[in-house]
Design a protein around this motif. Structure first.
Motif, short mmCIF file in Angstrom:
data_model
loop_
_atom_site.label_atom_id
_atom_site.label_comp_id
_atom_site.label_asym_id
_atom_site.label_seq_id
_atom_site.Cartn_x
_atom_site.Cartn_y
_atom_site.Cartn_z
N ALA A 13 -46.44 31.89 -18.86
CA ALA A 13 -45.74 31.14 -19.90
C ALA A 13 -46.70 30.26 -20.68
O ALA A 13 -46.68 30.24 -21.93
N ILE A 14 -47.55 29.55 -19.98
CA ILE A 14 -48.51 28.67 -20.65
C ILE A 14 -49.50 29.48 -21.48
O ILE A 14 -49.79 29.13 -22.63
N ALA A 15 -49.99 30.59 -20.93
CA ALA A 15 -50.95 31.42 -21.65
C ALA A 15 -50.33 32.04 -22.90
O ALA A 15 -50.97 32.07 -23.96
N SER A 16 -49.09 32.52 -22.80
CA SER A 16 -48.46 33.14 -23.98
C SER A 16 -48.21 32.12 -25.08
O SER A 16 -48.40 32.42 -26.27
N GLN A 17 -47.80 30.92 -24.71
CA GLN A 17 -47.57 29.88 -25.71
C GLN A 17 -48.88 29.44 -26.36
O GLN A 17 -48.95 29.27 -27.58
N ALA A 18 -49.92 29.28 -25.55
CA ALA A 18 -51.23 28.89 -26.09
C ALA A 18 -51.77 29.97 -27.03
O ALA A 18 -52.27 29.66 -28.12
N LEU A 19 -51.64 31.23 -26.62
CA LEU A 19 -52.11 32.32 -27.46
C LEU A 19 -51.32 32.37 -28.77
O LEU A 19 -51.90 32.59 -29.84
N GLY A 20 -50.03 32.14 -28.71
CA GLY A 20 -49.22 32.14 -29.92
C GLY A 20 -49.61 31.04 -30.88
O GLY A 20 -49.73 31.27 -32.10
N PHE A 21 -49.82 29.84 -30.37
CA PHE A 21 -50.22 28.74 -31.25
C PHE A 21 -51.60 28.97 -31.85
O PHE A 21 -51.84 28.66 -33.01
N ILE A 22 -52.51 29.53 -31.07
CA ILE A 22 -53.84 29.85 -31.59
C ILE A 22 -53.72 30.89 -32.70
O ILE A 22 -54.38 30.78 -33.74
N LEU A 23 -52.87 31.89 -32.50
CA LEU A 23 -52.67 32.92 -33.51
C LEU A 23 -52.05 32.34 -34.78
O LEU A 23 -52.46 32.69 -35.89
N ILE A 24 -51.09 31.45 -34.63
CA ILE A 24 -50.47 30.82 -35.80
C ILE A 24 -51.49 30.02 -36.61
O ILE A 24 -51.56 30.12 -37.84
N MET A 46 -43.11 34.58 -29.45
CA MET A 46 -43.31 33.52 -28.46
C MET A 46 -41.99 33.13 -27.80
O MET A 46 -41.93 32.95 -26.58
N VAL A 47 -40.93 33.02 -28.60
CA VAL A 47 -39.61 32.66 -28.05
C VAL A 47 -39.10 33.77 -27.14
O VAL A 47 -38.56 33.50 -26.07
N LEU A 48 -39.27 35.02 -27.55
CA LEU A 48 -38.85 36.14 -26.71
C LEU A 48 -39.60 36.18 -25.38
O LEU A 48 -39.01 36.44 -24.33
N CYS A 49 -40.89 35.90 -25.43
CA CYS A 49 -41.68 35.84 -24.18
C CYS A 49 -41.17 34.72 -23.28
O CYS A 49 -41.05 34.91 -22.07
N ALA A 50 -40.89 33.58 -23.86
CA ALA A 50 -40.39 32.45 -23.07
C ALA A 50 -39.04 32.78 -22.44
O ALA A 50 -38.81 32.47 -21.26
N LEU A 51 -38.15 33.44 -23.18
CA LEU A 51 -36.86 33.83 -22.63
C LEU A 51 -37.01 34.86 -21.52
O LEU A 51 -36.34 34.77 -20.49
N PHE A 52 -37.87 35.83 -21.72
CA PHE A 52 -38.11 36.84 -20.70
C PHE A 52 -38.65 36.20 -19.41
O PHE A 52 -38.20 36.52 -18.31
N LEU A 53 -39.60 35.30 -19.55
CA LEU A 53 -40.17 34.63 -18.38
C LEU A 53 -39.15 33.73 -17.69
O LEU A 53 -39.13 33.63 -16.46
#
Length: 79
Positions: A13-24, A46-53
């Protein structure tokens, strides 16, 4: 039952959110105003990943709870 200090789902979760913000931020830097639609897509992913996790965490917690209940019921039957 001992709890482990390392939680794979939390790390993902932390890695996906960090990667998303870096990409943005990278999209804004490289593309300027043309990045807006791609930033929206990135945010949606990012939201879909968070919901899945979150669902995976709920499934894992319920599975552990059912296993514990089953063990307790077996222990009660043995006594």
């Amino acid at each position: 039952m001992a709890k482990t200090s390392f939680d794979t789902l939390r790390v993902l979760a932390i890695a996906s959110q960090a990667l998303g913000f870096i990409l943005i931020i990278t999209l804004e830097t490289l593309m300027g105003d043309a990045a807006r639609p791609w930033q929206g897509v990135t945010l949606a992913v990012m939201v879909l990943c968070a919901l899945f996790l979150a669902l995976a965490r709920l499934y894992r917690r319920n599975k552990a709870r059912k296993t514990m209940d089953r063990r307790l019921a077996e222990d009660d039957d043995d006594s």
